[in-house]
Design an enzyme around this catalytic site. Structure first.
Site, PDB file in Angstrom:
ATOM      1  N   CYS A  11      -3.945 -30.798 -33.515  1.00  0.00           N
ATOM      2  CA  CYS A  11      -4.817 -31.961 -33.352  1.00  0.00           C
ATOM      3  C   CYS A  11      -4.476 -33.067 -34.345  1.00  0.00           C
ATOM      4  O   CYS A  11      -5.145 -34.099 -34.398  1.00  0.00           O
ATOM      5  CB  CYS A  11      -6.285 -31.559 -33.510  1.00  0.00           C
ATOM      6  SG  CYS A  11      -6.735 -31.055 -35.199  1.00  0.00           S
ATOM      7  N   THR A  12      -3.413 -32.877 -35.120  1.00  0.00           N
ATOM      8  CA  THR A  12      -3.063 -33.793 -36.205  1.00  0.00           C
ATOM      9  C   THR A  12      -3.046 -35.249 -35.769  1.00  0.00           C
ATOM     10  O   THR A  12      -3.481 -36.143 -36.495  1.00  0.00           O
ATOM     11  CB  THR A  12      -1.679 -33.422 -36.771  1.00  0.00           C
ATOM     12  OG1 THR A  12      -1.616 -32.019 -36.967  1.00  0.00           O
ATOM     13  CG2 THR A  12      -1.426 -34.142 -38.081  1.00  0.00           C
TER      14      THR A  12
END
Length: 394
Positions: A78-79
């Site tokens: 999800c960076t």
């Protein structure tokens, strides 16, 4: 065998982390993991210790095929999608790895695909990430459904909202993922613990009744935005605390100590990045009953082209898409499985929030226009004074 009598699905796990998805699916009897794929050494250490007989691959881009697996799971990074992240969307080097996975899905066509990520992916760049994902799945012949769920529905004392997308080329997955709806419960009037995010205080508090706000991953021995908890019934000095790592593991539905094979400095990030096990178990339980859930799912309002993504939707391989009005609470938890946050801290431990952290949060909150309980501010004041006195006597 699953509850429906069918055999578990041969499964490959991508971006495996500490196997939160796979633990939940296995608990439901629906999944048999053939191999994991995880590149972070800390997570690989956990997988090697907990699944000694299962291969752990280290490069998702080097995977040639899925070895005939019927189910592919991917809680992909999800960076680049989260509000606190890089917000590059699927153009980012980390979250964009899912594009290569989608290409392999189109080539090798597993029966089922289960993806997980943060709700911000529905809004970032006008929902470009979700549009790319479902478009690729549709082009590969998959029907799909997704839903934002809050981990509290499964009894966890953590307010954790995540998107789960289930796709299939053998049946419509909408009834599996969207066919149950409990509705959001009323706030717990008897709550004895209240979670908040001590790194906030300017624009938000992260207030949670009887629960913590979302556990988040970070880059140090502590999560980047760890939860704090107010326990009004405790003595001054023990009213404002942070959970131990074992308590945090429990808040994810992991067995306390699950991440202990990893270096201590990495455990908080592993826990913050994990998928809540009981949520995956609920999906697994529904998937185990797939033969009973084949009735056509017809609920929803047709989405206009270019419309924003709702909290839940479904689509077919011919490109038709519907918004579906369901809550983030698919079902109610079994009463004996509901976590009591205060009791969990008593069992697994907590530590007082530091003077610096408490004072910083209190001062930001007091200077803001946010609303808060007067007794909460009084507790913060008392804790700051107590911790300051403790500092002078050390």
């Amino acid at each position: 065998m699953t509850a429906s009598g069918s055999r578990p699905l041969a499964t490959v796990s991508l971006f495996s982390g500490v196997a939160g998805i796979e633990q939940g699916l296995a608990a439901a009897g629906v999944s048999d993991v053939a191999w994991f794929c995880e590149r972070w050494d800390a997570a690989r250490a956990v997988l090697a210790a907990r699944y000694a007989d299962v291969e752990v691959k280290d490069d998702v881009t080097a995977i040639k095929d899925f070895d005939g697996a019927a189910l592919v799971t991917a809680g992909f990074p999800c960076t680049d999608l989260s509000q606190a992240g890089l917000t590059q969307g699927l153009a980012g080097v980390n979250s964009g790895l899912v594009i290569g996975v989608l290409e392999k899905i189109a080539a090798y066509r597993p029966d089922w695909v289960l993806l997980e990520n943060v709700p911000n992916m529905l809004h970032l760049g006008r929902g470009a990430a979700m549009n790319r994902i479902v478009s690729d799945l549709e082009n590969a012949g998959y029907a799909w459904a997704y839903r934002v769920v809050d981990s509290r529905f499964a009894g966890l004392a953590q307010r954790r909202r995540r998107v789960f997308l289930l796709a299939s080329r053998v049946m419509d997955p909408a009834r599996i993922l969207l066919g149950e709806d409990h509705g959001e419960p009323e706030p717990d009037q008897q709550a004895t613990a209240f979670g908040f995010s001590w790194t906030e205080g300017n624009r938000g508090v992260g207030w949670a009744v009887g629960a913590t706000p979302t556990l988040k991953g970070g880059t140090t021995v502590r999560v980047a935005s760890p939860p704090a908890i107010w326990l009004p019934g405790e003595r001054v000095g023990r009213q404002i605390v942070r959970p131990s790592i074992e308590a945090a593991e429990s808040l994810q539905g992991l067995e306390p100590g699950w991440t202990s094979p990893a270096p201590e400095r990495d455990r908080w990030k592993l826990v913050g990045n994990a998928v809540s096990v009981p949520v995956a178990r609920w999906i697994g339980g529904r998937l185990a009953r797939r033969s009973e859930l084949r009735e056509a799912f017809e609920d929803g309002v047709l989405l206009a082209e270019g419309a924003g993504w709702p909290a839940a939707a479904r689509g077919t391989s011919d490109g038709k898409r519907w918004a579906v009005d369901v809550s983030e609470f698919p079902c109610g938890p079994v009463l004996e499985q509901v976590q009591d946050l205060g009791g969990l801290l008593t069992r697994y431990g907590s530590e007082p929030l530091s003077w610096r952290a408490t004072k910083g949060f209190r001062d930001r909150l007091r200077a803001s226009s946010l609303r808060y309980r007067a007794d909460f501010m009084a507790a913060l004041d008392a804790h700051v004074d107590h911790m300051a006195a403790a500092r002078t006597t050390e």
